[in-house]
Scaffold this active site. Sequence first.
Site, PDB file in Angstrom:
ATOM      1  CB  ALA A 160      47.523  57.989  43.302  1.00  0.00           C
ATOM      2  CE1 TYR A 171      40.331  50.606  39.518  1.00  0.00           C
ATOM      3  CE2 TYR A 171      40.474  50.725  41.921  1.00  0.00           C
ATOM      4  CZ  TYR A 171      39.922  50.178  40.767  1.00  0.00           C
ATOM      5  OH  TYR A 171      38.950  49.207  40.882  1.00  0.00           O
ATOM      6  CG  ASP A 172      43.645  53.935  45.530  1.00  0.00           C
ATOM      7  OD1 ASP A 172      44.770  53.899  46.068  1.00  0.00           O
ATOM      8  OD2 ASP A 172      43.035  52.910  45.157  1.00  0.00           O
ATOM      9  CB  SER A 183      54.217  41.174  33.397  1.00  0.00           C
ATOM     10  OG  SER A 183      54.735  42.199  32.607  1.00  0.00           O
ATOM     11  CG  LEU A 184      55.993  36.288  31.054  1.00  0.00           C
ATOM     12  CD1 LEU A 184      55.165  35.021  30.853  1.00  0.00           C
ATOM     13  CD2 LEU A 184      57.478  35.973  30.852  1.00  0.00           C
ATOM     14  CD  GLU A 196      57.188  27.019  32.105  1.00  0.00           C
ATOM     15  OE1 GLU A 196      56.431  27.347  33.021  1.00  0.00           O
ATOM     16  OE2 GLU A 196      58.407  26.775  32.244  1.00  0.00           O
ATOM     17  CE  LYS A 203      50.964  34.995  29.899  1.00  0.00           C
ATOM     18  NZ  LYS A 203      49.772  35.369  30.637  1.00  0.00           N
ATOM     19  CG  ASP A 260      43.699  33.449  31.883  1.00  0.00           C
ATOM     20  OD1 ASP A 260      44.278  34.379  32.490  1.00  0.00           O
ATOM     21  OD2 ASP A 260      42.736  33.629  31.132  1.00  0.00           O
ATOM     22  NE  ARG A 301      51.804  40.910  38.303  1.00  0.00           N
ATOM     23  CZ  ARG A 301      52.099  41.208  37.048  1.00  0.00           C
ATOM     24  NH1 ARG A 301      52.951  40.458  36.399  1.00  0.00           N
ATOM     25  NH2 ARG A 301      51.539  42.229  36.455  1.00  0.00           N
ATOM     26  CD  GLU A 336      49.085  32.537  36.825  1.00  0.00           C
ATOM     27  OE1 GLU A 336      50.273  32.789  37.153  1.00  0.00           O
ATOM     28  OE2 GLU A 336      48.370  33.333  36.204  1.00  0.00           O
ATOM     29  CE1 TYR A 366      54.819  31.680  36.888  1.00  0.00           C
ATOM     30  CE2 TYR A 366      52.845  30.334  36.725  1.00  0.00           C
ATOM     31  CZ  TYR A 366      53.445  31.572  36.943  1.00  0.00           C
ATOM     32  OH  TYR A 366      52.684  32.661  37.211  1.00  0.00           O
ATOM     33  CE  LYS A 422      58.656  30.629  32.390  1.00  0.00           C
ATOM     34  NZ  LYS A 422      58.150  29.946  33.581  1.00  0.00           N
ATOM     35  CE  LYS A 439      47.946  36.200  26.251  1.00  0.00           C
ATOM     36  NZ  LYS A 439      47.888  37.536  26.803  1.00  0.00           N
ATOM     37  CB  CYS A 482       6.642  17.053  21.311  1.00  0.00           C
ATOM     38  SG  CYS A 482       7.411  17.073  19.693  1.00  0.00           S
ATOM     39  CB  CYS A 515       3.684  15.671  17.633  1.00  0.00           C
ATOM     40  SG  CYS A 515       4.362  14.916  19.117  1.00  0.00           S
ATOM     41  CB  CYS A 532       8.637  13.973  21.715  1.00  0.00           C
ATOM     42  SG  CYS A 532       7.119  13.572  20.851  1.00  0.00           S
ATOM     43  CB  CYS A 559       6.398  12.944  17.043  1.00  0.00           C
ATOM     44  SG  CYS A 559       7.414  14.422  16.997  1.00  0.00           S
TER      45      CYS A 559
END
Length: 699
Positions: A43, A45-46, A91-92, A125, A127, A129, A148, A184, A236, A300, A324, A418, A421, A442, A448
């Site tokens: 709310a 944020y909105d 979440s984790l 396993e 993670k 992103d 999600r 994911e 997963y 897990k 992480k 170049c 030269c 060159c 050169c």
Amino acid sequence: MNAGSVDHLSPIEAQIEYARLAEELTKHDQLYYQEDSPIISDAQYDALRQRYEALEKLFPELVTRHSLTQKVGSKPSEKFAKIKHSIPMLSLGNVFTNDDVSDFVARVRRFLGQTQSLQISFTAEPKIDGLSCSLRYERGMLISAATRGDGFEGEDVTANIKTLKEIPLQLMGEPPEILEVRGEVYMAHEDFQALNQRQRAQSKALFANPRNAAAGSLRQLDAKITATRPLHFFAYAWGAVSQMPATTQAGVLEAFKSYGLPVNPLTRLCTTLEEMLEQFQIIEAQRATLGYDIDGVVYKVDSIELQNRLGFVSRAPRWAVAHKFPAEQATTLVRDIEIQVGRTGALTPVARLAPVTVGGVIVSNATLHNEEEISRKDIRIGDTVVIQRAGDVIPQIAHVELSKRPKSAKPFNFPDVCPRCGSAALREIDEKTGVADVVRRCTGSLVCPAQAIERLKHFCSRNAFDIEGLGDKQIEYFYQEGLIETAADIFTLEKRDRENLTKIKNREGFGETSVRNLFQAINARRKIEINRFIYALGIRHIGETNARRLARHFIDFEALRLTAALAKPDTPERSRIDTIDGVGPVVAEALHDFFCEPHNSSALDALLKEVTLEPMPAVAATSAVSGKTVVFTGALEKLTREEAKAQAERFGAKVAGSVSKKTDLLVAGPGAGSKLATAQALGVEVISEDEWFKRTQQN
Ligand code: IVH
């Protein structure tokens, strides 16, 4: 504070308020989308967002293509229908150190009342992103798909998900009647870069990273747009399931695979803490080369029965944790872009950076590869950039922080002459394909100075003439002073000095002894094996391996020289070179070009007056490294990669590009990263470059 009307604001006040809101919203977007940890309610944020949009309505001149309203992939949109998750998508918890992982395992044991001796297995396993999604299958048919969202309710992205080629609309085998597959959605690096290139071409906002690009691509109201974006999926986890297909995490993943769902191949079942940490290292080691972003490893508890017993604490399961990776990225400033000129005239752009630590190493330069790379990433002097150390040692620029670009920053103009030269620098067009080479070169090879110096450095390098005391710095000095311009000059240096033409003594860093030692070192190399000699000439495409092939075939240098000089296309001489095992038309052409060049010819004549060629030595069949598979990593200080490879082959070893169980030896220089970690994890013997030299010397 933020609510209320905006129509009393003056244009200037509106501008200030708009900028302030943009900053605040961006921060919350970051917390919500990148870190999954919002600090304000939906709310709140909105309210901020509504005020921002109200300002735009009242003062349309504030809207630019950088405005938040112009970006895809922000707050869950009201425009999507919502789907309630039958089981929340949680979440984790995160951990960062091995000790934290050990604590996690101990916590699990304690909670289950297990003694140390009882074995608890864990899966490890990657993670991924990206953004998580829940796919609902009924009687094997894909019925719906949801993001999600806030964990309890997500956006209905069914039509969009159906455009992903990897996600089956109909499962194979015999899946449970109701199966919610969670996993994911992500975008591969290559596709992310191509997408941003298209966005730029159409003057559209760029995506900051593959995760944002995946989210923005999936959350399109028009699924036809999603269909044009290459998105992938790894399964997963699961939500509602009418009948579990297995009793373990690993078993369920196997079942997913059998239904035709993509499952990450780096998943491993571990029975000890050591195995978990080993898998972490193995996965981390592969991070840079996977082609998609991962940001850690998820452990897990394998047994679903134990998972159920362990349950959840607030919004995260007690039976899983995310380990992480430490950040290997850093933000810094591009102070300058310099162009280096190599031995073969290749112009290589290098970014000079404000020094910054990345993964424990101070970085002040990053390779920009070539001009296409600069324009593709639109890197400019003055830009703030995110740099990363990918796998090995050479740092790269991941992307530019466009929001921090100074107004004065101009697109980088790659020179077409170049910088050393002034000769024209061209991108050769492949005659067959008509495609321009990515490398600009060159054309002034003989005038050169940069190329001349690089050629001399190569000539004196370890696997060529190997002249001690004539390192890169000395060569640059002698060249600048006009004492050594061609290879033959090295061998006439002493004579000229004796005749008082050069007077090296008492010059910078040269005492009597060092001058004597230098002349001794030069004289010691007046006899040289023919293969080393060919290699030392620095002919394009002639590395050590090709030099040996040529030496083996021609035995006599003059025979090679004459044949190559006559080897125009469609001549018997050209066919003779073409038939040498491993030597192709590109090499034949390069040899012909080199030996035809009159300046090269006279330089060679002068050089051959000074040195004597000896036959190539037979392969040392019984060196300490013969028969071994070797991988080189990190910055080698004495050898280039090509030299290292050739040297290994000379001693009967096989060189591989990546570390596996079959690797016998890893030679690691400073800055070694992923390969070193993998080798350590696999118990592969790791040695230094010096040790490598020792082993190759003992026969
Ligand atoms: S398991 C109840 N496994 O990480 C636990 N999550 O920070 C369900 N993620 O929201 C998640 N790879 O979007 C799990 N192999 C993996 C994962 C993974 C990526 C994401 C997922 C989750 C977030 C938690």
